[in-house]
Design a protein around this motif. Structure first.
Motif, short mmCIF file in Angstrom:
data_model
loop_
_atom_site.label_atom_id
_atom_site.label_comp_id
_atom_site.label_asym_id
_atom_site.label_seq_id
_atom_site.Cartn_x
_atom_site.Cartn_y
_atom_site.Cartn_z
N MET A 37 0.86 -1.19 0.00
CA MET A 37 0.00 0.00 0.00
C MET A 37 0.89 1.24 0.00
SD MET A 37 -3.06 0.91 2.65
CE MET A 37 -1.93 1.06 4.04
N ALA A 38 0.70 2.11 -0.95
CA ALA A 38 1.53 3.31 -1.06
C ALA A 38 1.24 4.28 0.08
CB ALA A 38 1.28 3.99 -2.41
N GLU A 39 2.25 5.03 0.45
CA GLU A 39 2.07 6.02 1.50
C GLU A 39 1.10 7.11 1.04
OE1 GLU A 39 3.20 5.71 4.41
OE2 GLU A 39 4.72 4.16 4.22
N ALA A 40 0.14 7.41 1.89
CA ALA A 40 -0.87 8.39 1.51
C ALA A 40 -0.37 9.82 1.69
CB ALA A 40 -2.14 8.18 2.34
N ALA A 44 3.71 -5.06 11.61
CA ALA A 44 2.92 -6.27 11.34
C ALA A 44 1.67 -6.00 10.52
CB ALA A 44 2.56 -6.96 12.65
N TYR A 45 1.14 -4.77 10.61
CA TYR A 45 -0.09 -4.45 9.88
C TYR A 45 0.17 -3.55 8.67
CZ TYR A 45 -3.01 -6.81 13.27
OH TYR A 45 -3.59 -7.79 14.05
N ASN A 46 1.40 -3.52 8.20
CA ASN A 46 1.70 -2.84 6.94
C ASN A 46 1.92 -3.93 5.90
OD1 ASN A 46 3.27 -1.71 4.74
ND2 ASN A 46 3.59 0.10 6.02
N ASP A 47 0.90 -4.17 5.08
CA ASP A 47 0.93 -5.28 4.13
C ASP A 47 2.13 -5.20 3.19
OD1 ASP A 47 -1.39 -6.16 5.28
OD2 ASP A 47 -2.71 -5.36 3.71
N GLU A 48 2.45 -3.99 2.75
CA GLU A 48 3.56 -3.81 1.81
C GLU A 48 4.88 -4.19 2.46
OE1 GLU A 48 5.19 0.20 0.58
OE2 GLU A 48 4.02 -0.32 -1.21
N MET A 49 5.09 -3.75 3.70
CA MET A 49 6.34 -4.05 4.39
C MET A 49 6.44 -5.53 4.74
SD MET A 49 6.89 -0.70 6.86
CE MET A 49 8.51 -1.24 7.45
N VAL A 50 5.33 -6.13 5.16
CA VAL A 50 5.33 -7.56 5.46
C VAL A 50 5.68 -8.36 4.21
CG1 VAL A 50 3.85 -9.52 6.06
CG2 VAL A 50 3.79 -7.45 7.45
N GLN A 51 5.09 -7.97 3.08
CA GLN A 51 5.39 -8.66 1.83
C GLN A 51 6.85 -8.51 1.45
OE1 GLN A 51 2.82 -7.51 -1.38
NE2 GLN A 51 3.50 -9.17 -2.72
#
Length: 489
Positions: free
Chosen positions: A1-4, A244-251
């Motif tokens: 998810m890109a930074e807003a 843990a809840y940053n999908d992009e970083m977890v991926q």
């Protein structure tokens, strides 16, 4: 998810108005943030805490409350357990690797007794009572428990077993809702308030502010949609939790956890890590994860855990988090608990903090051969595993994985299997690389002036393995260091 919103640092020269200012500005009011606030205030600094949610606590207030302490704490001694900093270090180096930070672990172990006393002096209560049953945590208000597999193979051969899971005393606990972590946070927040620490809630930190020399001098945050510039005269402390809840970083960093965040709060979005990265901050152990396993320890110790090939892969009497890591990271998230009827009934009758993990068997059979067939395992695999286990269990032994004699009993008939495939979730352990004084380190190895961090947004004492209490332990320990260092300016 890109930074807003922008994440690159904002030049101080472009700030037209400083809306708030303090000597030390802390992002996050969980365990690391509150300990930083207390020590900074005691050092004479004016302290402002920016908390994203509407109240203090963070993930810490929802946790079971284990604080990993040892080396001979007064509680250990009162309950008859001997421990030394050297013994504690031997366990931590073995259990928290590979790649565990020896300098940080040595520092943590040497300061552990003093840290326990500091917590007590700041109002955290510990009951002189030991809970010795298998479990994720004590279902009662006991103050001490084994919380990392210290008394189980292979670690009991590496260091003399000593329980180091110190739990604040609390009645009316509700696992995952209001645990011992609440009773850890409450007196610390009250102490901070008495020291004059000011907290602003519903503040979402956005980016750091730096002066012309590259020093961090403030932080930009949004409150109710309004962007605010907050000046830090001496230092900024990041204490906003994991990613843990940053999908992009977890991926990107910890793909085994994709779709499996747990044991954290959704505000753990990695923002602080990204903000510091934009200044050139170094990272460490970004692939490291704790893994919760949704099995009740009172059942697991009475059976055998097998993987998708019908083979045992971990001693069932060890720390459940280790079982989770072995299951997810090294056995394709495939797990079954093989247990006989008598053992299942005995386990269900035992007191547990996690009775909701007592699932009914998916398969039951009169013979192991029949169970193996019903489960769809290759012919002979489970039969061989049970036969080898039972042969040695007749003598109270487990030479394959070293389960303790008190839990070694042959698997009888009828026999059943609990389907525990996919029963894992976890949180990330990696983050910003920091010094022993909680300075955020640049990729060059030098501290970034004015920037400090502690807690799960940093790489703490855990590099690969985990023990319950190490997050609240190093978060509080190095949170204190961050507050002291930031107050010096």
């Amino acid at each position: 998810m890109a930074e807003a919103t922008p994440i690159r640092p904002l030049p101080a020269a472009s700030v037209e108005t400083w809306h708030r200012e303090a000597d030390v500005v802390i992002a996050g009011y969980g365990i690391a943030g509150v300990c930083a606030a207390i020590e900074a205030a005691r050092a004479g600094a004016e302290v402002l805490v920016l908390e994203r949610t509407s109240g203090w606590g963070g993930a810490a207030a929802l946790a079971g409350g284990f604080i990993y302490l040892g080396g001979g704490t007064p509680l250990q001694k009162a309950l008859g357990f001997e421990d030394t900093p050297e013994n504690m270090k031997a366990f931590m180096m073995a259990a928290l690797g590979p790649g565990a930070d020896e300098e940080k672990i040595t520092d943590y172990c040497n300061g552990s007794v003093d840290h326990y006393n500091w917590l007590v002096d700041n109002g955290v209560p510990f009951k002189e009572s030991f809970y010795g049953e298998p479990g994720w945590e004590t279902p009662f208000d006991d103050g001490l428990m084994y919380s990392g597999g210290e008394n189980a193979a292979p670690f009991k051969e590496v260091a003399t077993p000593a329980p180091r899971g110190h739990v604040p005393q609390m009645t009316g606990k509700r696992t995952g809702e209001k645990g011992g972590g609440y009773m850890l946070m409450k007196p610390l927040v009250e102490t901070a308030e008495q020291l004059g620490v000011v907290a602003e809630y519903d503040m979402r930190v956005q980016r750091l502010v730096v002066d012309e020399t590259g020093r961090v001098v403030g932080i930009v945050a949004k409150q109710y949609g309004t962007e605010l510039a907050i000046r830090a005269r001496k230092g900024v402390v990041l204490a906003t939790g994991s990613f843990a809840y940053n999908d992009e970083m977890v991926q990107q960093y910890a793909p085994r956890l994709i779709g499996r965040p747990g044991a954290a709060i959704e505000e753990h979005d990695g923002r602080a890590v990204r903000m510091a990265q934009a200044l050139g901050a170094d990272l460490a152990h970004m692939d490291a994860t704790e893994v919760a396993f949704f099995g009740d320890p009172q059942l697991m110790v009475r059976g055998i855990l097998v993987n998708g090939r019908g083979q045992r892969y971990v001693n069932e009497d060890t720390y459940p988090g280790r079982i989770g890591q072995e299951t997810l990271l090294r056995n394709e998230n495939q797990a079954y608990l093989i247990i006989d009827e008598a053992a299942y009934e005995e386990g269900c009758a035992a007191t547990s903090s996690t009775p909701f993990f007592r699932f009914p068997p998916k398969w039951a059979a009169e013979t192991v051969e029949e169970l193996e067939s019903d489960m769809g395992l290759p012919a002979g695999t489970l039969q061989t595993t049970v036969e080898v286990y039972n042969r040695h269990a007749e003598n109270g032994e487990d030479p394959v994985l070293g389960k303790r004699e008190q839990f070694v009993k042959p698997i009888g008939l009828p026999v059943a299997a609990l389907d525990l495939r996919g029963c894992t979730a976890g949180f990330t352990l990696g983050g910003l690389r920091t010094s022993l004084d909680s300075e955020v380190l640049h990729v060059s190895g030098e501290p970034i002036p004015g920037l400090f961090a502690a807690g799960r947004c940093t790489a703490g004492v855990c590099a690969g393995g985990y023990a319950s209490g190490t997050s609240l332990g190093d978060g509080s320990f190095y949170g204190r260091r961050a507050g002291i260092a930031a107050a010096k300016g």
